[in-house]
Design a protein around this motif. Sequence first.
Motif, PDB file in Angstrom:
ATOM      1  N   ARG A 103       0.823  -1.220   0.000  1.00  0.00           N
ATOM      2  CA  ARG A 103       0.000   0.000   0.000  1.00  0.00           C
ATOM      3  C   ARG A 103       0.851   1.261   0.000  1.00  0.00           C
ATOM      4  NH1 ARG A 103      -4.141  -1.467   4.482  1.00  0.00           N
ATOM      5  NH2 ARG A 103      -5.327  -3.002   3.334  1.00  0.00           N
ATOM      6  N   ALA A 104       1.971   1.223   0.724  1.00  0.00           N
ATOM      7  CA  ALA A 104       2.852   2.398   0.790  1.00  0.00           C
ATOM      8  C   ALA A 104       3.448   2.715  -0.572  1.00  0.00           C
ATOM      9  CB  ALA A 104       3.965   2.163   1.802  1.00  0.00           C
ATOM     10  N   MET A 105       3.594   1.696  -1.425  1.00  0.00           N
ATOM     11  CA  MET A 105       4.106   1.914  -2.777  1.00  0.00           C
ATOM     12  C   MET A 105       2.985   2.216  -3.764  1.00  0.00           C
ATOM     13  SD  MET A 105       7.147  -0.902  -3.126  1.00  0.00           S
ATOM     14  CE  MET A 105       6.042  -2.259  -3.292  1.00  0.00           C
ATOM     15  N   ASN A 106       1.745   2.318  -3.276  1.00  0.00           N
ATOM     16  CA  ASN A 106       0.566   2.573  -4.123  1.00  0.00           C
ATOM     17  C   ASN A 106       0.430   1.527  -5.220  1.00  0.00           C
ATOM     18  OD1 ASN A 106      -0.307   4.849  -2.724  1.00  0.00           O
ATOM     19  ND2 ASN A 106       1.120   6.144  -3.865  1.00  0.00           N
ATOM     20  N   ARG A 107       0.685   0.270  -4.864  1.00  0.00           N
ATOM     21  CA  ARG A 107       0.557  -0.837  -5.812  1.00  0.00           C
ATOM     22  C   ARG A 107      -0.179  -1.972  -5.128  1.00  0.00           C
ATOM     23  NH1 ARG A 107       6.489  -2.083  -7.809  1.00  0.00           N
ATOM     24  NH2 ARG A 107       5.386  -3.492  -9.203  1.00  0.00           N
ATOM     25  N   SER A 108      -0.853  -2.773  -5.917  1.00  0.00           N
ATOM     26  CA  SER A 108      -1.495  -3.950  -5.352  1.00  0.00           C
ATOM     27  C   SER A 108      -0.434  -5.017  -5.097  1.00  0.00           C
ATOM     28  CB  SER A 108      -2.562  -4.481  -6.301  1.00  0.00           C
ATOM     29  OG  SER A 108      -1.955  -5.019  -7.460  1.00  0.00           O
ATOM     30  N   LEU A 109      -0.773  -5.962  -4.235  1.00  0.00           N
ATOM     31  CA  LEU A 109       0.184  -7.017  -3.922  1.00  0.00           C
ATOM     32  C   LEU A 109       0.475  -7.860  -5.158  1.00  0.00           C
ATOM     33  CD1 LEU A 109       1.867  -8.271  -1.721  1.00  0.00           C
ATOM     34  CD2 LEU A 109      -0.074  -9.718  -1.141  1.00  0.00           C
ATOM     35  N   GLY A 110      -0.533  -8.125  -5.961  1.00  0.00           N
ATOM     36  CA  GLY A 110      -0.318  -8.866  -7.204  1.00  0.00           C
ATOM     37  C   GLY A 110       0.594  -8.131  -8.162  1.00  0.00           C
ATOM     38  N   ASN A 111       0.442  -6.810  -8.221  1.00  0.00           N
ATOM     39  CA  ASN A 111       1.299  -6.003  -9.086  1.00  0.00           C
ATOM     40  C   ASN A 111       2.746  -6.062  -8.609  1.00  0.00           C
ATOM     41  OD1 ASN A 111       2.578  -4.000 -10.554  1.00  0.00           O
ATOM     42  ND2 ASN A 111       0.859  -2.599 -10.460  1.00  0.00           N
ATOM     43  N   VAL A 112       2.944  -6.027  -7.306  1.00  0.00           N
ATOM     44  CA  VAL A 112       4.299  -6.078  -6.763  1.00  0.00           C
ATOM     45  C   VAL A 112       4.939  -7.434  -7.055  1.00  0.00           C
ATOM     46  CG1 VAL A 112       5.627  -6.103  -4.616  1.00  0.00           C
ATOM     47  CG2 VAL A 112       3.847  -4.400  -4.947  1.00  0.00           C
ATOM     48  N   LEU A 113       4.169  -8.507  -6.910  1.00  0.00           N
ATOM     49  CA  LEU A 113       4.743  -9.847  -7.047  1.00  0.00           C
ATOM     50  C   LEU A 113       4.942 -10.277  -8.496  1.00  0.00           C
ATOM     51  CD1 LEU A 113       2.747 -11.704  -4.284  1.00  0.00           C
ATOM     52  CD2 LEU A 113       5.066 -10.806  -4.164  1.00  0.00           C
ATOM     53  N   PHE A 114       4.037  -9.878  -9.392  1.00  0.00           N
ATOM     54  CA  PHE A 114       4.042 -10.446 -10.728  1.00  0.00           C
ATOM     55  C   PHE A 114       4.427  -9.484 -11.846  1.00  0.00           C
ATOM     56  CE2 PHE A 114       0.824 -12.964  -8.359  1.00  0.00           C
ATOM     57  CZ  PHE A 114       1.589 -14.103  -8.247  1.00  0.00           C
ATOM     58  N   SER A 115       4.773  -8.258 -11.545  1.00  0.00           N
ATOM     59  CA  SER A 115       5.182  -7.344 -12.610  1.00  0.00           C
ATOM     60  C   SER A 115       6.666  -7.046 -12.487  1.00  0.00           C
ATOM     61  CB  SER A 115       4.379  -6.040 -12.539  1.00  0.00           C
ATOM     62  OG  SER A 115       4.730  -5.319 -11.380  1.00  0.00           O
ATOM     63  N   ALA A 116       7.242  -6.646 -13.587  1.00  0.00           N
ATOM     64  CA  ALA A 116       8.668  -6.296 -13.588  1.00  0.00           C
ATOM     65  C   ALA A 116       8.852  -4.970 -12.879  1.00  0.00           C
ATOM     66  CB  ALA A 116       9.180  -6.207 -15.015  1.00  0.00           C
ATOM     67  N   SER A 117       9.811  -4.909 -11.987  1.00  0.00           N
ATOM     68  CA  SER A 117      10.032  -3.672 -11.252  1.00  0.00           C
ATOM     69  C   SER A 117      11.078  -2.790 -11.915  1.00  0.00           C
ATOM     70  CB  SER A 117      10.465  -3.977  -9.818  1.00  0.00           C
ATOM     71  OG  SER A 117      11.655  -4.717  -9.837  1.00  0.00           O
ATOM     72  N   ALA A 118      11.929  -3.365 -12.719  1.00  0.00           N
ATOM     73  CA  ALA A 118      12.981  -2.591 -13.369  1.00  0.00           C
ATOM     74  C   ALA A 118      12.583  -2.272 -14.806  1.00  0.00           C
ATOM     75  CB  ALA A 118      14.290  -3.366 -13.362  1.00  0.00           C
ATOM     76  N   ARG A 119      12.927  -1.102 -15.224  1.00  0.00           N
ATOM     77  CA  ARG A 119      12.680  -0.700 -16.611  1.00  0.00           C
ATOM     78  C   ARG A 119      13.929  -0.990 -17.431  1.00  0.00           C
ATOM     79  NH1 ARG A 119       9.855   4.864 -14.943  1.00  0.00           N
ATOM     80  NH2 ARG A 119       7.855   3.955 -14.409  1.00  0.00           N
ATOM     81  N   PRO A 120      13.751  -1.334 -18.708  1.00  0.00           N
ATOM     82  CA  PRO A 120      14.935  -1.590 -19.531  1.00  0.00           C
ATOM     83  C   PRO A 120      15.786  -0.332 -19.680  1.00  0.00           C
ATOM     84  CG  PRO A 120      12.901  -1.807 -20.814  1.00  0.00           C
ATOM     85  CD  PRO A 120      12.518  -1.528 -19.402  1.00  0.00           C
ATOM     86  N   VAL A 121      17.064  -0.534 -19.652  1.00  0.00           N
ATOM     87  CA  VAL A 121      18.002   0.580 -19.775  1.00  0.00           C
ATOM     88  C   VAL A 121      18.346   0.752 -21.245  1.00  0.00           C
ATOM     89  CG1 VAL A 121      20.263   1.443 -19.103  1.00  0.00           C
ATOM     90  CG2 VAL A 121      18.915   0.092 -17.499  1.00  0.00           C
ATOM     91  N   ALA A 122      18.221   1.990 -21.727  1.00  0.00           N
ATOM     92  CA  ALA A 122      18.541   2.278 -23.125  1.00  0.00           C
ATOM     93  C   ALA A 122      20.063   2.310 -23.300  1.00  0.00           C
ATOM     94  CB  ALA A 122      17.946   3.612 -23.532  1.00  0.00           C
ATOM     95  N   ALA A 123      20.505   1.902 -24.467  1.00  0.00           N
ATOM     96  CA  ALA A 123      21.932   1.939 -24.769  1.00  0.00           C
ATOM     97  C   ALA A 123      22.376   3.405 -24.905  1.00  0.00           C
ATOM     98  CB  ALA A 123      22.204   1.199 -26.074  1.00  0.00           C
ATOM     99  N   PRO A 124      23.590   3.721 -24.470  1.00  0.00           N
ATOM    100  CA  PRO A 124      24.049   5.094 -24.568  1.00  0.00           C
ATOM    101  C   PRO A 124      24.199   5.508 -26.040  1.00  0.00           C
ATOM    102  CG  PRO A 124      25.815   3.654 -23.838  1.00  0.00           C
ATOM    103  CD  PRO A 124      24.565   2.843 -23.876  1.00  0.00           C
TER     104      PRO A 124
END
Length: 78
Positions: A48-69
């Motif tokens: 709740r403190a992250m404003n996300r559902s528990l399912g969203n926290v457990l089953f979604s990717a937390s890191a975004r892909p890093v673009a190449a420089p």
Amino acid sequence: MPVVISMYNAFTGLASRSRASVMQNAAMIIAGTVVGSAGTLLTQLMARAMNRSLGNVLFSASARPVAAPARAPGSAAA
């Protein structure tokens, strides 16, 4: 990641409570119930403190892909 660790803590408490039920150990039943309840509550509060559902926290990717420089103009490709 801390939410997942908190969830593992809750599962550990519930597992020890289940084992204590088989062994008929009252103190371990109480301790496992307290640990499992506290871990479950902490997991829900952290999600709740992250404003996300528990399912969203457990089953979604937390890191975004890093673009190449970007390459400098005129530089050779490796």
